[in-house]
Design a protein around this motif. Structure first.
Motif, PDB file in Angstrom:
ATOM      1  N   GLU A 144      -7.885   7.938  -5.021  1.00  0.00           N
ATOM      2  CA  GLU A 144      -8.373   6.372  -5.283  1.00  0.00           C
ATOM      3  C   GLU A 144      -7.736   5.278  -4.759  1.00  0.00           C
ATOM      4  OE1 GLU A 144     -10.461   7.718  -9.231  1.00  0.00           O
ATOM      5  OE2 GLU A 144      -7.960   7.205  -9.697  1.00  0.00           O
ATOM      6  N   TRP A 145      -6.316   5.523  -4.382  1.00  0.00           N
ATOM      7  CA  TRP A 145      -5.485   3.927  -4.139  1.00  0.00           C
ATOM      8  C   TRP A 145      -5.612   4.136  -2.481  1.00  0.00           C
ATOM      9  CZ3 TRP A 145      -5.158  -1.083  -5.962  1.00  0.00           C
ATOM     10  CH2 TRP A 145      -5.205  -1.049  -7.241  1.00  0.00           C
ATOM     11  N   ASN A 146      -6.128   5.238  -1.486  1.00  0.00           N
ATOM     12  CA  ASN A 146      -6.012   4.993  -0.065  1.00  0.00           C
ATOM     13  C   ASN A 146      -6.986   4.087   0.140  1.00  0.00           C
ATOM     14  OD1 ASN A 146      -4.651   5.514   2.089  1.00  0.00           O
ATOM     15  ND2 ASN A 146      -6.006   7.943   2.357  1.00  0.00           N
ATOM     16  N   ILE A 147      -6.755   3.167   0.166  1.00  0.00           N
ATOM     17  CA  ILE A 147      -7.875   1.777   0.334  1.00  0.00           C
ATOM     18  C   ILE A 147      -7.594   1.098   1.712  1.00  0.00           C
ATOM     19  CG2 ILE A 147      -9.038   2.236  -2.017  1.00  0.00           C
ATOM     20  CD1 ILE A 147      -7.504  -0.278  -2.965  1.00  0.00           C
ATOM     21  N   PRO A 148      -8.640   0.189   1.922  1.00  0.00           N
ATOM     22  CA  PRO A 148      -8.071  -0.075   3.056  1.00  0.00           C
ATOM     23  C   PRO A 148      -7.172  -1.756   2.483  1.00  0.00           C
ATOM     24  CG  PRO A 148     -10.419   0.164   2.953  1.00  0.00           C
ATOM     25  CD  PRO A 148      -9.862   0.445   1.688  1.00  0.00           C
ATOM     26  N   VAL A 149      -6.636  -2.093   3.237  1.00  0.00           N
ATOM     27  CA  VAL A 149      -5.386  -2.821   2.809  1.00  0.00           C
ATOM     28  C   VAL A 149      -6.029  -4.121   2.114  1.00  0.00           C
ATOM     29  CG1 VAL A 149      -3.977  -4.553   4.133  1.00  0.00           C
ATOM     30  CG2 VAL A 149      -3.632  -2.455   4.800  1.00  0.00           C
ATOM     31  N   ASP A 150      -7.198  -4.552   2.909  1.00  0.00           N
ATOM     32  CA  ASP A 150      -7.461  -5.929   2.452  1.00  0.00           C
ATOM     33  C   ASP A 150      -8.111  -5.965   0.732  1.00  0.00           C
ATOM     34  OD1 ASP A 150      -9.853  -3.695   2.814  1.00  0.00           O
ATOM     35  OD2 ASP A 150     -11.443  -5.800   3.601  1.00  0.00           O
ATOM     36  N   ARG A 151      -7.982  -4.688   0.574  1.00  0.00           N
ATOM     37  CA  ARG A 151      -8.417  -4.822  -0.854  1.00  0.00           C
ATOM     38  C   ARG A 151      -7.038  -4.675  -2.310  1.00  0.00           C
ATOM     39  NH1 ARG A 151     -11.928  -0.468  -2.566  1.00  0.00           N
ATOM     40  NH2 ARG A 151     -11.651  -1.012  -4.085  1.00  0.00           N
ATOM     41  N   LYS A 179       0.567  -0.843   0.014  1.00  0.00           N
ATOM     42  CA  LYS A 179       0.063   0.249  -0.560  1.00  0.00           C
ATOM     43  C   LYS A 179       0.565   1.344   0.038  1.00  0.00           C
ATOM     44  CE  LYS A 179      -3.177   2.560   2.960  1.00  0.00           C
ATOM     45  NZ  LYS A 179      -4.466   2.925   3.458  1.00  0.00           N
ATOM     46  N   PRO A 180       1.840   1.481   0.916  1.00  0.00           N
ATOM     47  CA  PRO A 180       2.325   2.677   1.069  1.00  0.00           C
ATOM     48  C   PRO A 180       3.056   2.780  -0.353  1.00  0.00           C
ATOM     49  CG  PRO A 180       2.987   1.313   2.857  1.00  0.00           C
ATOM     50  CD  PRO A 180       2.152   0.871   1.755  1.00  0.00           C
ATOM     51  N   PHE A 181       4.068   1.695  -1.124  1.00  0.00           N
ATOM     52  CA  PHE A 181       4.316   1.693  -2.212  1.00  0.00           C
ATOM     53  C   PHE A 181       4.065   2.151  -3.251  1.00  0.00           C
ATOM     54  CE2 PHE A 181       7.230   0.419  -5.967  1.00  0.00           C
ATOM     55  CZ  PHE A 181       8.398   0.765  -5.596  1.00  0.00           C
ATOM     56  N   ARG A 182       2.505   2.056  -3.733  1.00  0.00           N
ATOM     57  CA  ARG A 182       2.433   2.324  -4.568  1.00  0.00           C
ATOM     58  C   ARG A 182       1.548   3.362  -4.379  1.00  0.00           C
ATOM     59  NH1 ARG A 182       0.167   2.256  -9.720  1.00  0.00           N
ATOM     60  NH2 ARG A 182      -1.790   2.192 -10.233  1.00  0.00           N
ATOM     61  N   LEU A 183       0.749   3.739  -3.373  1.00  0.00           N
ATOM     62  CA  LEU A 183       0.708   5.429  -2.990  1.00  0.00           C
ATOM     63  C   LEU A 183       1.861   6.409  -3.369  1.00  0.00           C
ATOM     64  CD1 LEU A 183      -1.235   5.224   0.975  1.00  0.00           C
ATOM     65  CD2 LEU A 183      -2.395   5.371  -1.851  1.00  0.00           C
ATOM     66  N   GLN A 184       2.952   5.779  -2.846  1.00  0.00           N
ATOM     67  CA  GLN A 184       3.915   6.540  -3.376  1.00  0.00           C
ATOM     68  C   GLN A 184       4.576   6.489  -4.746  1.00  0.00           C
ATOM     69  OE1 GLN A 184       7.937   5.218  -1.762  1.00  0.00           O
ATOM     70  NE2 GLN A 184       8.668   5.735  -4.177  1.00  0.00           N
ATOM     71  N   SER A 185       3.672   5.964  -5.629  1.00  0.00           N
ATOM     72  CA  SER A 185       4.223   5.659  -6.919  1.00  0.00           C
ATOM     73  C   SER A 185       3.009   6.723  -7.617  1.00  0.00           C
ATOM     74  CB  SER A 185       3.683   4.287  -8.110  1.00  0.00           C
ATOM     75  OG  SER A 185       2.819   3.841  -8.002  1.00  0.00           O
TER      76      SER A 185
END
Length: 174
Positions: free
Chosen positions: A37-44, A17-23
């Motif tokens: 849009e990608w600041n979603i719960p870890v279960d997603r 999650k944090p790496f995808r948000l960084q990208s």
């Protein structure tokens, strides 16, 4: 730097999650989605990893430094499921130019072959010429350009090349 490429497991979602948000924050003009849009719960993220092979590159110190997702669920219809997609290719700017994206792409292509797909498709922002050149060096060809595919929050439009790689060239349609 020597990196290790591996496929994530759902238990790795909290690290993804944090790496995808960084990208998405680092290069908003390269992706169709935003960090919001990608600041979603870890279960997603766990669902994404469970459904689509998610390849990551790790530095020797354990930091995630690269990502590429093989979208095998992108085309579920009977008449389109012979193709898969590659999504979210990103390498941390601090380690670019070391062949990490090439290795991640190679892992995706090998997995697509192993799973029996006939072709892999992706999009690449036209202004990222180094990215387009990388994909072309791997055998991808441009089959079209979608004008204004992305509209950034500042109002600028980004065009995308539509690119494909047929894994078994003799079966490629004309």
């Amino acid at each position: 730097m020597t990196v290790s490429i591996r496929t994530l497991e759902p238990a790795d979602a909290a690290a993804l999650k944090p790496f995808r948000l960084q990208s998405l924050r680092d290069q908003p003009d390269a992706f169709h989605s935003t960090a919001e849009e990608w600041n979603i719960p870890v279960d997603r993220y766990q669902e994404l990893i469970s459904e689509n092979p998610t390849f990551t590159a790790f530095a020797p110190d354990g930091r995630m430094v690269g990502l590429a997702i093989l979208g095998i669920t992108a085309r579920p219809r009977i008449q389109t499921r012979h193709k898969c997609e590659i999504w979210s290719v990103y390498v941390d700017p601090a380690v670019r130019g070391q062949g990490i994206a090439r290795s991640l792409m190679g892992a995706c292509i090998a997995e697509a072959r192993r799973l029996g797909f006939e072709a892999v498709v992706l999009t690449a922002s036209t202004h990222l010429t180094h990215v387009v050149k990388l994909y072309e060096s791997l055998g991808f060809t441009i089959y079209g350009t979608e004008r204004g595919m992305v509209k950034l929050t500042d109002g600028r439009y980004i065009d995308d090349h539509l690119m494909e790689l047929w894994l078994d060239q003799p079966s490629r349609p004309s």
